[in-house]
Design a protein around this motif. Structure first.
Motif, mmCIF file in Angstrom:
data_model
loop_
_atom_site.group_PDB
_atom_site.id
_atom_site.type_symbol
_atom_site.label_atom_id
_atom_site.label_comp_id
_atom_site.label_asym_id
_atom_site.label_seq_id
_atom_site.Cartn_x
_atom_site.Cartn_y
_atom_site.Cartn_z
ATOM 1 N N LYS A 118 -4.965 10.189 -0.056
ATOM 2 C CA LYS A 118 -6.151 9.826 0.757
ATOM 3 C C LYS A 118 -5.573 8.658 2.178
ATOM 4 O O LYS A 118 -6.391 8.753 2.845
ATOM 5 C CB LYS A 118 -6.239 7.977 -0.208
ATOM 6 N N VAL A 152 -1.705 1.244 -7.244
ATOM 7 C CA VAL A 152 -2.642 2.519 -6.599
ATOM 8 C C VAL A 152 -2.920 3.651 -7.637
ATOM 9 O O VAL A 152 -1.771 3.915 -8.307
ATOM 10 C CB VAL A 152 -2.231 2.087 -5.425
ATOM 11 N N GLU A 204 -3.983 -2.896 -6.546
ATOM 12 C CA GLU A 204 -5.420 -3.578 -6.808
ATOM 13 C C GLU A 204 -5.280 -4.645 -7.846
ATOM 14 O O GLU A 204 -3.814 -4.055 -8.930
ATOM 15 C CB GLU A 204 -6.612 -2.468 -8.078
ATOM 16 N N ALA A 246 0.580 -1.401 0.089
ATOM 17 C CA ALA A 246 0.343 -0.041 0.550
ATOM 18 C C ALA A 246 0.871 1.128 -0.190
ATOM 19 O O ALA A 246 1.986 1.030 0.169
ATOM 20 C CB ALA A 246 -0.722 0.379 1.425
ATOM 21 N N LYS A 281 -7.638 6.751 4.306
ATOM 22 C CA LYS A 281 -8.325 5.741 3.727
ATOM 23 C C LYS A 281 -6.379 5.124 3.222
ATOM 24 O O LYS A 281 -5.722 5.905 2.679
ATOM 25 C CB LYS A 281 -8.624 6.463 2.094
ATOM 26 N N THR A 282 -6.296 4.128 3.534
ATOM 27 C CA THR A 282 -5.948 2.747 3.023
ATOM 28 C C THR A 282 -5.691 2.290 1.280
ATOM 29 O O THR A 282 -6.048 1.845 1.036
ATOM 30 C CB THR A 282 -5.182 1.827 3.737
ATOM 31 N N SER A 283 -4.607 2.476 0.403
ATOM 32 C CA SER A 283 -5.044 2.509 -0.867
ATOM 33 C C SER A 283 -3.717 1.288 -1.405
ATOM 34 O O SER A 283 -3.073 1.694 -0.690
ATOM 35 C CB SER A 283 -4.926 3.444 -2.068
ATOM 36 N N THR A 341 4.512 5.491 -3.318
ATOM 37 C CA THR A 341 2.984 4.841 -4.432
ATOM 38 C C THR A 341 3.294 3.836 -5.022
ATOM 39 O O THR A 341 3.976 3.756 -6.038
ATOM 40 C CB THR A 341 3.149 5.957 -5.267
ATOM 41 N N ALA A 401 -3.342 8.072 -4.069
ATOM 42 C CA ALA A 401 -3.075 7.548 -2.866
ATOM 43 C C ALA A 401 -2.633 7.926 -1.298
ATOM 44 O O ALA A 401 -3.067 7.729 -0.474
ATOM 45 C CB ALA A 401 -1.988 6.224 -3.167
#
Length: 761
Positions: free
Chosen positions: A598, A591, A608, A446, A603-605, A587, A595
């Motif tokens: 966030k 993501v 994906e 993340a 908010k954790t990203s 980063t 990110a």
């Protein structure tokens, strides 16, 4: 080296003792409820005695009369706070004091605050309520359950993994298998109880709470209290066990903070063990159906996995283990589906290996059953279906060492001595069984940030708001900084668990080591680049005029490729600096570009999977021996062997500890743990450590952990896959398979207890 601190192999770090070990064993480490606070008042929760209905009245008069009581918050007293928002930062959307409707057993109805804990407890005991009770729905098979599809009703599952024509492939398969599997409700039960301490200073709020997500907590509580998040500070220097339960915030936090503001006193609320079962999250019970078809050579041609998962009426939480199980082997055609079963229970949440532990149990038990149908050795059956590409989208695995793990573990375990026939191995009254299963966990990473400072004397400071939840992140992040900056771990000071520090992601999904170490690595590289650039430009030193990219920093000395060198202190002097501080934002690929922003917003990203070019998982193989007494039917696990491949191992000591703990928890999942529910009133029966069964020393004999060397440069800059949750995936299936081998009885519903083996003789 010792068994607990294995000799490092390729791509494995030294077994450095935990940097906070002495603080922990001497009691000097301060957990959230240990923090000294002046003029502290104590809060005790009052919870409901029913699981469904309405609160008609709450009588607080006797409670208010207890000497020392400061005040009580109940219905009608919380208009200033908004209900929580369901998501990663809050496990439920239920604001328990915003309405008198009862959605689950043990729902918060009041917070009693007094000068002493004893007074608060006495007053809470004297709070009484009258209800308009309704008949609740308790379990997956109960009347009144509402069943909805996960797809379309949850953010996480947008599509069900599928490929090919499963129905046709299954119908055409010469060998087929289908069965139903069940896993129970389980509770985390960390030794450190849940707690909140709220302290106001003017308009600024400080919260001490054991948390796996301090920035998420800050954001969530600020929204509930309708205040600017910059005026909230959350501290969680140590977490005494969480296993996912302390990742999302509970409704308690905002209520305690509001009470502290209303009553003008710092308030500490430590939740009782019994209330921890109903005011926090838990592992959802599941019912699963597996269908599998194969040709007579053992190649799987069709695989279907469908799950039904327990949830609350108010939220749509999904476990979603099909995202992993459908990628485990080279199946051919695949189908999957998940349904949410809404009941009169509180919302479930993340519990160590949240999707994989229940879903891999079904898959790996089914693999054993299919191997038997085919007349194949279970290990060879998995070898036949091993694949270097996941079957859904055909992505190559960044690395996959499933069979090397099986080979190493099988050799250490002595699998070749196994007689494959059920009930064929015996030692007096003890039936002996051997079973195996695959361990798997997705490689998560993340967005993260960190600040690192290098001083001229070699001292290093690392600052990041990650969380020490017992995994040893302080130690491995310190090792990364020491290794990259050419100093000793003892010279590294690390600060974590505070929203005054640069944000880090939630400590969940086994992402922390990968994310934090990658960020620390980046900051260290920035420091070296700045130092080297300054040194080569400085006149009158041996490194003047060298190319910065040929310099390295080792053992307190800056080195050039031709052998020229400069002690670190002299290098700083040449550069005209006393220290260099660098802030890094990591980063990772896959993501969102925003990110990091966030992350500051709580908010954790996570990366994906759909956006990754490769499938990224850590793998393992686990072998278990069970012994079952033919007379008493008691079950024992004398030995277990696990071999794992998880990319770069930062510290073989802490990694060994995590994997061993996972294996032991796997034994617990298979044989011990179940939260019993009274079907009549949807209430938990065994909500304490006396009745909620977990393994103790006498249940654990030999646990052997093998860590295979593995290099994977695709997963993240640190090359770390993460293993905190890997170790307890598959263990329950390996034990179930061993139980069958010992007894000839298939148990497809956990936990496996002696009453399920009464036919054994």
């Amino acid at each position: 080296m010792s068994a607990a601190a294995p000799e490092p192999q390729t791509n494995q770090g030294k077994p450095v003792p935990r940097v906070d070990a002495r603080l922990k064993v001497t009691g000097a480490a301060r957990y959230a409820a240990d923090e000294p606070v002046n003029n502290l008042a104590h809060g005790v929760l009052v919870t409901s005695d029913i699981a469904r209905g309405e609160v008609k009245t709450v009588d607080l008069e006797q409670a208010r009369g207890v000497p020392g009581v400061i005040g009580i918050l109940s219905y009608g007293d919380v208009a200033e706070i908004a209900p929580p928002e369901f998501g990663n930062a809050s496990y439920t959307s239920l604001g328990p004091l915003h309405e008198k409707k009862i959605w689950h057993d043990g729902q918060i109805m009041a917070l009693v605050v007094a000068n002493t804990l004893e007074a608060a407890q006495e007053a809470a005991f004297k709070v009484t309520a009258e209800y308009d009770a309704q008949t609740p729905t308790a379990s997956l098979d109960s009347d009144g359950a509402e069943v909805i599809e996960a797809k379309g009703n949850t953010e996480r599952i947008k599509e069900y993994p599928a490929v090919g024509d499963f129905a046709a492939a299954f119908a055409a398969a010469p060998v087929t298998f289908e069965a139903e599997f069940r896993t129970p409700t389980q509770h985390h039960n960390p030794i450190e109880l849940f707690s909140t301490t709220a302290v106001w200073s003017g308009e600024e709020l400080t919260i001490y709470e054991p948390s796996q997500n301090v920035y998420g907590f800050r954001s969530a509580v600020a929204k509930q209290l309708k205040m600017d998040a910059s005026k909230v500070r959350v501290l969680s220097h140590y977490v005494g066990g969480g296993f996912g339960s302390k990742g999302p915030m509970t409704p308690r936090t905002a209520i305690v903070a509001l009470a502290a503001r209303k009553f003008g006193r710092p308030i500490r609320c430590v939740v009782t063990r019994q209330q921890g079962f109903t005011t926090a999250s838990y592992r959802a019970a599941t019912r699963q159906q597996v269908k599998m078809g194969a040709d007579r050579d053992g190649k799987i041609t069709a695989f279907s996995h469908e799950g039904w998962e327990l949830c609350s009426r108010v939220d749509n939480y999904v476990v979603g283990g099909i995202e992993t199980t459908t990628k485990m082997y080279g199946y051919g055609a695949v189908a999957s589906k998940v349904s949410i079963v809404k009941l009169d229970r509180q919302t479930p949440g993340y519990m160590r290996s949240p999707p994989e532990l229940p879903y891999v149990f079904a898959l790996e038990t089914a693999m054993d059953e299919m191997a038997e149908k085919l007349g194949m050795d279970p290990v060879e059956f998995r070898r036949v279906n091993d694949t270097m590409k996941e079957p859904i989208k055909g992505k190559p695995f960044s690395s996959r060492a499933v069979m090397p793990c099986y080979d190493a573990a099988a050799k250490a375990f002595g699998w070749s001595s196994r007689n494959p026939a059920p009930k064929s191995m015996r030692d007096g009254d003890w039936l002996i069984g051997m079973g195996c299963a695959t361990a798997i966990y997705p490689t998560n990473v993340a967005a993260s940030t960190a600040r690192v400072t290098l001083h001229a004397d070699g001292r290093v400071r690392v600052q990041t708001a990650t969380h020490e939840i017992g995994t040893g992140v302080r130690t491995v992040a310190s090792q990364m900084a020491a290794e990259e900056l050419g100093t000793e771990v003892e010279k590294v000071e690390i600060e974590v668990g505070d929203t005054m520090l640069p944000p880090a992601p939630v400590s969940g999904g086994s992402n922390s080591t990968a994310s934090v170490c990658s960020t620390v690595l980046m900051a260290c590289n920035q420091i070296k680049a700045k130092l080297f650039e300054a040194v080569v430009k400085a006149e009158g030193n041996p490194l003047q005029g060298k190319a910065p990219d040929e310099l390295t920093l080792e053992n307190g000395v800056v080195l050039a490729g031709d052998g020229a060198s400069l002690p670190l202190g002299d290098a700083f002097a040449a550069a005209g600096k006393a220290s260099i501080e660098e802030y890094a934002e990591f980063t990772p690929n896959a993501v969102p570009k925003d990110a990091v922003k966030k992350l500051y917003d709580g908010k954790t990203s996570m990366a994906e999977e759909d956006k990754r070019e490769k499938a990224m998982f850590a793998f393992g193989a686990e072998f278990v021996e069970v012994r079952i007494n033919a007379r008493t039917h008691e079950i024992r696990v004398p030995r277990i062997v696990g071999a794992f491949a998880a990319g770069r191992i930062m510290n073989t000591r802490t990694a060994h500890s995590q994997l061993m703990g996972g294996l032991i928890w796997g034994i617990s999942s298979a044989l011990h743990e179940e939260t019993e529910v009274d079907e009549r009133n949807a209430r938990y029966v065994n909500r304490d450590l006396a009745e909620y069964l977990m393994p103790v020393n006498a249940d654990i004999k030999s646990v052997e952990v093998i860590m295979l060397p593995e290099v994977d440069t695709d997963v993240n800059p640190a090359g770390v896959k993460g293993l905190g949750e890997l170790g307890n995936v598959g263990t329950n299936a390996a034990i179930a398979n061993a139980v069958y081998h010992a007894t000839g009885i298939r148990v497809r519903e956990l936990p496996i207890r002696l009453e399920k083996l009464l036919a054994v003789s």
